[in-house]
Scaffold this motif. Structure first.
Motif, short mmCIF file in Angstrom:
data_model
loop_
_atom_site.label_atom_id
_atom_site.label_comp_id
_atom_site.label_asym_id
_atom_site.label_seq_id
_atom_site.Cartn_x
_atom_site.Cartn_y
_atom_site.Cartn_z
N ASN A 1 -1.00 4.34 -7.34
CA ASN A 1 -1.01 2.92 -6.99
C ASN A 1 -2.45 2.52 -6.73
O ASN A 1 -3.14 3.16 -5.94
CB ASN A 1 -0.17 2.67 -5.74
N TRP B 1 5.04 -7.12 -3.75
CA TRP B 1 6.22 -6.26 -3.57
C TRP B 1 7.51 -6.82 -4.17
O TRP B 1 8.27 -6.06 -4.79
CB TRP B 1 6.41 -5.96 -2.09
N ASP C 1 0.02 -10.58 0.94
CA ASP C 1 1.00 -10.07 -0.03
C ASP C 1 0.53 -8.75 -0.63
O ASP C 1 1.34 -7.83 -0.84
CB ASP C 1 1.21 -11.08 -1.15
N GLN D 1 9.57 -4.14 -6.41
CA GLN D 1 10.47 -3.41 -5.51
C GLN D 1 11.64 -2.77 -6.25
O GLN D 1 11.92 -1.57 -6.08
CB GLN D 1 10.99 -4.35 -4.42
N ASN E 1 -1.22 -3.42 -6.77
CA ASN E 1 -0.63 -4.28 -5.74
C ASN E 1 -0.71 -5.77 -6.07
O ASN E 1 -0.07 -6.59 -5.42
CB ASN E 1 -1.25 -4.00 -4.37
N THR F 1 0.92 -6.00 1.97
CA THR F 1 2.34 -5.67 2.12
C THR F 1 2.82 -4.78 0.99
O THR F 1 3.57 -3.81 1.22
CB THR F 1 3.18 -6.95 2.17
N ALA F 2 2.40 -5.07 -0.24
CA ALA F 2 2.81 -4.26 -1.39
C ALA F 2 2.35 -2.81 -1.22
O ALA F 2 3.13 -1.87 -1.44
CB ALA F 2 2.25 -4.85 -2.68
N THR F 3 1.09 -2.61 -0.84
CA THR F 3 0.58 -1.26 -0.66
C THR F 3 1.29 -0.54 0.49
O THR F 3 1.63 0.65 0.39
CB THR F 3 -0.94 -1.30 -0.41
N GLU G 1 4.35 -1.06 1.53
CA GLU G 1 5.70 -0.71 1.09
C GLU G 1 5.69 0.46 0.12
O GLU G 1 6.60 1.30 0.14
CB GLU G 1 6.37 -1.93 0.45
N GLN G 2 4.68 0.53 -0.74
CA GLN G 2 4.56 1.68 -1.63
C GLN G 2 4.41 2.98 -0.84
O GLN G 2 5.04 4.00 -1.15
CB GLN G 2 3.35 1.49 -2.57
#
Length: 555
Positions: A44, A305, A60, A309, A301, A63-65, A67-68
């Protein structure tokens, strides 16, 4: 058994979550009926900001990183996070990456250039945004060799200040040979990764390269595999994003930009579709391949997410289940680079065979790569053709080797002999087809492959009128055998426009080609080559024994 069923069965049992400090040997974890390791990198890469008009905030992206990482921790899987400089200097990402390290992940560098990176190196930023994706601003190719070295030094010292050591893995959509060599010589990186083949996406064209797995690049051109150890940069480059081996290649034929059918979880035609994911991993783990099977899981990212997801939450538990069943091995990018160097002093031959399709067209495709060339066969509507043959030559320099690129686009290419994408139109598809002398297509059945040798791929196709067509891909040559005593079979090359051809001379024993000022050649050591008429550019004619041999190693 549907692969998603494997996930359910494995999750029903106890899950062992453990971190192993040493680098695993994939050969110790492979499934018994597969003689080669199947390696998956979960990569990632991380940007601080996304200025393109997609309404994605810095929050945002974070948050994506986050969640990964949470998903990897849930399944006890190690991954690789590659940071742009703007994310590297952000305290929130620094703290998050410390959590990633504690979870067994590695942290490396993502080589897109940003405003804070440029300014830290004492240079003037030329971009329209703090991160500008255009090639002449956002990538090292847009800077002089001296500036590239300064950018490397600044990044490496900041990384060491934060994490106590230099990164050993560096990735980018594309990276120039000068930068890569400097990173190897001064900072001892052990692995790199670049974008899969594409035409025009985001203004970046990478076409004709080592199609999947990994290769050692030429010192003159980071996209071009080297043929000799003394001419190669001593770091393997792994191809990212998991292209659909059947359908990605000709997606967008006749247009300037391709569509996307890859393992990336944001794409509903590929990695966001559970049926496609099952099909892809079935091919990956059940096709033995030559020397190495490989793919990369993960997502930048910038997509945020919500879009990734669904795909990631399907892919990651599937990878976990297959790993615990011994079907594949999950490694960090650096681990894969070290393993590759321990096993291959030069770029090895590899293959990727997709003998069943995920789409109703029911096509089949076989890819072969070596340090000398790549080739692709396609079976469609009971016909057979070479869709692609590109030669590799370590002497062919990149235009970015010593001078900065000034265009907002980037072009990395190799040396075409057959180019079924660029030489086609929507109504006239180019290829080197199995035909009869009168131009009729030869009808064939379904192919079989033999990958029992580490040095060659054997592909056998039944001809419905009788006999077989056998094609053997060896490291430096292609051997074609057609039925003995059956006159009139040949392979015929057509294009949609003869001006697209690089051929300057077609002789019975050779074809001479030119790309820019660079001249290259393919020799025919069995059978002969005859010039065709109009858009039928040439024919490969077998000898009396039914044999055609193309020597791909003339340099």
């Amino acid at each position: 058994m549907r692969l998603s069923t494997i996930v359910s069965q494995c999750l029903a049992g106890s899950i062992l979550i453990g971190l192993i400090s040493c680098i695993p040997s994939p050969k110790n974890e492979e499934k018994q009926n597969n003689a080669v390791p199947c390696i998956v990198n979960i990569i990632n890469f991380v940007r601080q900001t996304e200025p393109r008009p997609v309404n994605i905030s810095d929050e945002d992206l974070f948050t994506a990183t986050n969640e990964q990482l949470k998903l990897l921790k849930k399944y006890g899987l190690k991954g690789t996070f590659l940071l742009q400089y703007d994310a590297l200097i952000n305290p929130r990402y620094q703290q998050l990456m410390q959590e990633a390290i504690q979870a067994g992940c590695e942290i490396g560098a993502w080589w897109e250039i940003t405003q804070p990176h440029i300014e830290a190196a004492g240079m003037q930023w030329r971009g329209a945004y703090p991160w500008d994706w255009h090639a002449n601003v956002g990538f090292a190719t847009g800077y002089t060799p001296e500036e590239r070295e300064k950018l490397v030094d600044v990044y490496m010292e900041k990384f060491k200040e934060l994490f106590g050591k230099y990164p050993t893995a560096v990735g980018s959509w594309f990276i120039d040979a000068h930068t890569l060599q400097y990173m190897v010589d001064k900072y001892r990186i052990v692995a790199s990764c670049n974008c899969r083949d594409q035409v025009g996406t985001d203004g970046y064209t990478l076409w004709g390269g080592y199609w999947n797995q990994a290769y050692y690049p030429s010192k003159l051109n980071a996209y071009m595999p080297a043929q000799n150890k003394e001419s190669q940069i001593e770091v393997p480059i792994f191809r990212m994003l998991g292209s659909d081996p059947i359908n990605q290649y000709d997606n967008g034929v006749g247009y300037a930009v391709q569509g996307v059918e890859t393992l990336e979880p944001v794409y509903t035609e590929g990695g966001g579709n559970p049926d496609w994911i099952d099909w892809f991993f079935d091919i990956l783990t059940n096709s033995s391949g030559l020397n190495l099977q490989y793919t990369q899981v993960g997502q930048e990212n910038s997509f945020a997410w919500p879009r990734m997801q669904r795909g990631l939450e399907y892919q990651i538990p599937l990878v976990d289940s297959l790993a615990r069943l011994g079907e594949l091995t999950v490694q960090t990018l650096s681990e894969s680079g070290i393993w590759f160097k321990e096993n291959f002093p030069v770029t090895p031959p590899t293959s990727f065979c997709a003998l069943k399709d995920c789409k109703p067209a029911n096509r089949q495709s076989v890819w072969f790569n070596s340090r000398f060339y790549r080739a692709n066969l396609l079976w469609s509507d009971s016909t057979l053709r070479f869709r692609d043959i590109h030669l590799f030559d370590e002497r062919y320099p990149s235009t970015y080797l010593t001078e900065p690129g000034t265009s907002t686009q980037c072009f990395y290419t190799t040396l075409p002999f057959v180019d079924g994408f660029n030489w086609s139109s929507p109504s006239d598809i180019a290829g080197l087809r199995l035909r009869t002398e009168d131009g009729s297509s030869v009808l064939v059945g379904l192919p079989q492959t033999d990958e029992s040798s580490t040095e060659k791929l054997v592909v056998t196709t039944p001809i419905l009128s009788g006999g077989t067509c056998e094609i053997i891909f060896e490291e430096n040559s292609i051997h074609i055998s057609l039925p003995k005593g059956k006159e009139g079979f040949l392979f015929s090359l057509n294009t949609s426009d003869e001006r697209k051809s690089p051929f300057t001379s077609i002789q019975p024993a050779s074809v001479t080609c030119q790309k820019g000022n660079f001249v290259y050649q393919i020799k025919c050591t069995k059978g002969e080559i005859k010039k065709g008429e109009r858009l039928n550019l040439l024919n490969l004619i077998p000898d009396k024994e039914g044999n055609i041999v193309l020597d791909m190693s003339v340099r």
